[in-house]
Scaffold this motif. Structure first.
Motif, PDB file in Angstrom:
ATOM      1  N   GLY A   4       0.789  -1.219   0.000  1.00 47.74           N
ATOM      2  CA  GLY A   4       0.000   0.000   0.000  1.00 47.74           C
ATOM      3  C   GLY A   4       0.827   1.277   0.000  1.00 47.74           C
ATOM      4  N   LYS A   5       2.131   1.163   0.041  1.00 51.11           N
ATOM      5  CA  LYS A   5       2.985   2.360   0.055  1.00 51.11           C
ATOM      6  C   LYS A   5       3.415   2.713  -1.369  1.00 51.11           C
ATOM      7  CE  LYS A   5       3.431   2.619   4.589  1.00 51.11           C
ATOM      8  NZ  LYS A   5       2.634   3.590   5.315  1.00 51.11           N
ATOM      9  N   THR A   6       3.440   4.013  -1.645  1.00 51.19           N
ATOM     10  CA  THR A   6       3.940   4.470  -2.938  1.00 51.19           C
ATOM     11  C   THR A   6       5.341   5.031  -2.733  1.00 51.19           C
ATOM     12  OG1 THR A   6       1.722   4.924  -3.733  1.00 51.19           O
ATOM     13  CG2 THR A   6       3.521   6.096  -4.840  1.00 51.19           C
ATOM     14  N   ILE A   7       6.280   4.436  -3.433  1.00 47.21           N
ATOM     15  CA  ILE A   7       7.679   4.859  -3.287  1.00 47.21           C
ATOM     16  C   ILE A   7       8.158   5.401  -4.635  1.00 47.21           C
ATOM     17  CG2 ILE A   7      10.031   4.155  -2.629  1.00 47.21           C
ATOM     18  CD1 ILE A   7       8.315   3.312  -0.383  1.00 47.21           C
ATOM     19  N   VAL A   8       8.715   6.591  -4.612  1.00 47.30           N
ATOM     20  CA  VAL A   8       9.319   7.140  -5.824  1.00 47.30           C
ATOM     21  C   VAL A   8      10.828   6.930  -5.718  1.00 47.30           C
ATOM     22  CG1 VAL A   8       9.792   9.246  -7.144  1.00 47.30           C
ATOM     23  CG2 VAL A   8       7.492   8.836  -6.227  1.00 47.30           C
ATOM     24  N   VAL A   9      11.391   6.279  -6.733  1.00 42.42           N
ATOM     25  CA  VAL A   9      12.838   6.090  -6.778  1.00 42.42           C
ATOM     26  C   VAL A   9      13.392   7.047  -7.830  1.00 42.42           C
ATOM     27  CG1 VAL A   9      14.735   4.470  -7.215  1.00 42.42           C
ATOM     28  CG2 VAL A   9      12.646   3.669  -6.086  1.00 42.42           C
ATOM     29  N   GLY A  10      14.195   8.002  -7.389  1.00 36.12           N
ATOM     30  CA  GLY A  10      14.837   8.932  -8.311  1.00 36.12           C
ATOM     31  C   GLY A  10      16.205   8.381  -8.677  1.00 36.12           C
ATOM     32  N   VAL A  11      16.498   8.367  -9.956  1.00 34.19           N
ATOM     33  CA  VAL A  11      17.787   7.823 -10.399  1.00 34.19           C
ATOM     34  C   VAL A  11      18.518   8.915 -11.175  1.00 34.19           C
ATOM     35  CG1 VAL A  11      18.935   5.980 -11.698  1.00 34.19           C
ATOM     36  CG2 VAL A  11      16.742   5.525 -10.559  1.00 34.19           C
ATOM     37  N   THR A  12      19.724   9.241 -10.721  1.00 36.26           N
ATOM     38  CA  THR A  12      20.513  10.256 -11.436  1.00 36.26           C
ATOM     39  C   THR A  12      21.713   9.575 -12.100  1.00 36.26           C
ATOM     40  OG1 THR A  12      21.907  10.910  -9.557  1.00 36.26           O
ATOM     41  CG2 THR A  12      19.762  11.977  -9.726  1.00 36.26           C
ATOM     42  N   GLY A  13      22.472  10.344 -12.866  1.00 40.57           N
ATOM     43  CA  GLY A  13      23.476   9.754 -13.752  1.00 40.57           C
ATOM     44  C   GLY A  13      24.757   9.298 -13.102  1.00 40.57           C
ATOM     45  N   LEU A  27      11.678  -3.504  -3.668  1.00 40.44           N
ATOM     46  CA  LEU A  27      10.530  -2.713  -3.197  1.00 40.44           C
ATOM     47  C   LEU A  27       9.228  -3.326  -3.703  1.00 40.44           C
ATOM     48  CD1 LEU A  27      11.981   0.876  -3.767  1.00 40.44           C
ATOM     49  CD2 LEU A  27      11.449  -0.161  -1.561  1.00 40.44           C
ATOM     50  N   LYS A  28       9.249  -3.769  -4.953  1.00 36.22           N
ATOM     51  CA  LYS A  28       8.058  -4.418  -5.536  1.00 36.22           C
ATOM     52  C   LYS A  28       7.737  -5.696  -4.766  1.00 36.22           C
ATOM     53  CE  LYS A  28       5.893  -4.289  -9.056  1.00 36.22           C
ATOM     54  NZ  LYS A  28       4.502  -3.846  -9.222  1.00 36.22           N
ATOM     55  N   LYS A  29       8.774  -6.475  -4.467  1.00 36.97           N
ATOM     56  CA  LYS A  29       8.572  -7.744  -3.743  1.00 36.97           C
ATOM     57  C   LYS A  29       7.941  -7.495  -2.383  1.00 36.97           C
ATOM     58  CE  LYS A  29      12.379 -10.371  -5.493  1.00 36.97           C
ATOM     59  NZ  LYS A  29      13.765 -10.624  -5.156  1.00 36.97           N
ATOM     60  N   GLN A  30       8.267  -6.353  -1.786  1.00 36.86           N
ATOM     61  CA  GLN A  30       7.714  -6.018  -0.461  1.00 36.86           C
ATOM     62  C   GLN A  30       6.321  -5.421  -0.579  1.00 36.86           C
ATOM     63  OE1 GLN A  30       9.449  -5.514   2.818  1.00 36.86           O
ATOM     64  NE2 GLN A  30      11.357  -6.484   2.235  1.00 36.86           N
ATOM     65  N   GLY A  31       5.795  -5.326  -1.798  1.00 36.73           N
ATOM     66  CA  GLY A  31       4.411  -4.889  -1.986  1.00 36.73           C
ATOM     67  C   GLY A  31       4.232  -3.422  -2.304  1.00 36.73           C
ATOM     68  N   ALA A  32       5.337  -2.672  -2.496  1.00 35.95           N
ATOM     69  CA  ALA A  32       5.201  -1.227  -2.757  1.00 35.95           C
ATOM     70  C   ALA A  32       4.799  -0.957  -4.204  1.00 35.95           C
ATOM     71  CB  ALA A  32       6.527  -0.529  -2.458  1.00 35.95           C
ATOM     72  N   ASN A  33       4.142   0.198  -4.381  1.00 30.68           N
ATOM     73  CA  ASN A  33       3.851   0.703  -5.722  1.00 30.68           C
ATOM     74  C   ASN A  33       5.028   1.635  -6.058  1.00 30.68           C
ATOM     75  OD1 ASN A  33       2.644   1.708  -8.034  1.00 30.68           O
ATOM     76  ND2 ASN A  33       1.246   3.068  -6.925  1.00 30.68           N
ATOM     77  N   VAL A  34       5.829   1.249  -7.035  1.00 31.50           N
ATOM     78  CA  VAL A  34       7.096   1.961  -7.262  1.00 31.50           C
ATOM     79  C   VAL A  34       7.054   2.760  -8.562  1.00 31.50           C
ATOM     80  CG1 VAL A  34       9.616   1.715  -7.345  1.00 31.50           C
ATOM     81  CG2 VAL A  34       8.246  -0.002  -6.164  1.00 31.50           C
TER      82      VAL A  34
END
Ligand code: CTP
Length: 396
Positions: A4-13, A27-34
């Protein structure tokens, strides 16, 4: 844990971007919306398609792309996020975040977001140590960002030093900690774990099968919940949980000293260690040579650490013991609760499937002065949280 958690992963260069693919999977395996937001430079290292496949959501890198899910994407994503982690974070990104610059999707989402924000810097050591970067890191911490310290090691550029992004499993721990309610903030917790080793001579010792896992998970769970945790540990192969300070001991006498000295300053004490009840009476200071005769080693009783802290319990302190039995589990465990003046005892039977030393699950019965609660088969981390819930309830 992240259902049920929404996690934003920011990826820089940075080259560490490939590790973030694994983070997204975890994060997906733990059930997060990524949702992954990449800078343009990041797409030179890993393609958006890789992140899309792993996250199951569109990867965003272009601020002005019209094919998106939400209306004003940077605002809606910032609002939807329960947490944002930028990993890897370049010096350039950190500088922008420190100065409120919002010139691409990631920096814009960051500026608009009110949720917890984690940043994992990854760069060459000289860039990391540059006073400009250090000032920027200080600044973003003042703004409420949590900075995950980079590790030391061989860097992609060939230099050795600080600047390596921590492994995805470590980043995941920081995320789990950041999202856990801090209901143990301000509490000092002492946990003991693992076996003890009682020397026979400089080569041999007496020990037991304790893996230390249950105690380590109690320390882990308490630290996640904001407690100030000290883990007094016998020899184990386990690594120290995040934000836990570990005191390594070998024998039951070492454990006695480490615990008795700290107990008066402790609000909650969990004695999960499997402490030897007997120790060789007169350990040899040289290696014992074999002979054709039988050998008997006289043993003396060790001091019962739990009984000692129970007898000197201060007002408001919670003391929790452990009992592993093979027969008459509840009767024996309750007797220990009373004899050692405990608030709670966690009883488990070595004969129950899913309980015991080495596994990742346990089947514990919590026994307090007036309750007997069967927790059933849970992971050791879940069991740890239930034990802490009960300890907090008793403390009220
Ligand atoms: N314990 C302790 N110091 C010891 C022995 C045990 O603090 N010298 C603690 C353990 O950490 C655990 C609890 O006491 O929390 C276990 O109780 P104990 O009565 O010692 O159980 P066993 O060692 O299994 O002994 P018994 O033979 O009585 O079952």
């Amino acid at each position: 844990m992240l259902k049920g958690k929404t996690i934003v992963v920011g990826v820089t260069g940075g080259i560490a971007a490939y590790k973030s693919v694994i983070l997204v999977s975890e994060l997906k395996k733990q059930g997060a919306n990524v949702h992954v937001v990449m800078t343009k430079n990041a797409t030179e290292f890993v393609t958006p398609l890789t992140f899309e496949t792993r996250s199951g959501n569109r990867c965003i890198s272009d601020m002005f792309e019209r094919n998106f899910e939400y209306d004003v994407k940077h605002i809606s994503l910032a609002k939807a996020a329960d947490l944002i982690i930028v990993a890897p974070a370049t010096a350039n990104f950190i500088a922008k975040a420190a100065h409120g610059i919002a010139d691409d999707m990631l920096t814009t989402v960051i500026l608009a977001a009110k949720c917890p924000k984690l940043v994992a810097p990854a760069m060459n050591t000289a860039m990391y140590e540059n006073p400009a970067t250090q000032d920027n890191l200080k600044k973003i911490q003042e703004y409420g960002f949590e900075v995950i310290e980079p590790n030391e090691g061989l860097l992609a550029c060939g230099d050795e030093g600080k600047g390596k992004m921590p492994e995805p499993s470590e980043l995941l721990e920081h995320i789990l900690y950041a999202l856990t309610e801090k209901d143990m903030q301000g509490l000092s917790v002492l946990v003991t774990a693992g076996p003890t080793q009682e020397a026979i001579d400089p080569v041999r010792y007496i020990t037991n099968h304790s893996s230390g896992k249950m105690g380590y998970e109690i320390a882990h769970a308490a630290a996640m919940r904001g407690a100030d945790v000290t883990l007094v540990s016998g020899p184990t192969a386990l690594s120290v949980p995040l934000n836990v300070s570990r005191v390594d001991i070998t024998s039951s006498a070492d454990m006695y000293d480490a615990v008795v000295q700290r107990a008066p300053k402790t609000d909650m004490l969990f004695k999960a260690a499997a402490v030897a009840d007997y120790t060789p009476a007169d350990p040899a200071d040289h290696k014992l040579k074999k002979s054709d005769d039988e050998l008997s080693i006289p043993l003396t009783r060790t001091r019962d650490i739990l009984a000692e802290v129970g007898a000197n319990k201060k007002a408001g302190q919670i003391i929790c013991g452990f009992a592993m039995e093979t027969e008459d589990l509840l009767k024996n465990a309750r007797a220990k609760l009373e004899k050692k003046n405990l608030d709670m005892i966690c009883a488990n039977s070595l004969r129950t499937e899913g309980a015991g030393f080495a596994g990742d699950t346990n089947v514990v019965t919590l026994i307090t002065k007036d309750e007997t609660i069967e927790l059933g088969k849970l992971t050791k981390l879940e069991t740890a949280h239930r034990i802490l819930d009960k300890a907090l309830e008793i403390r009220k």
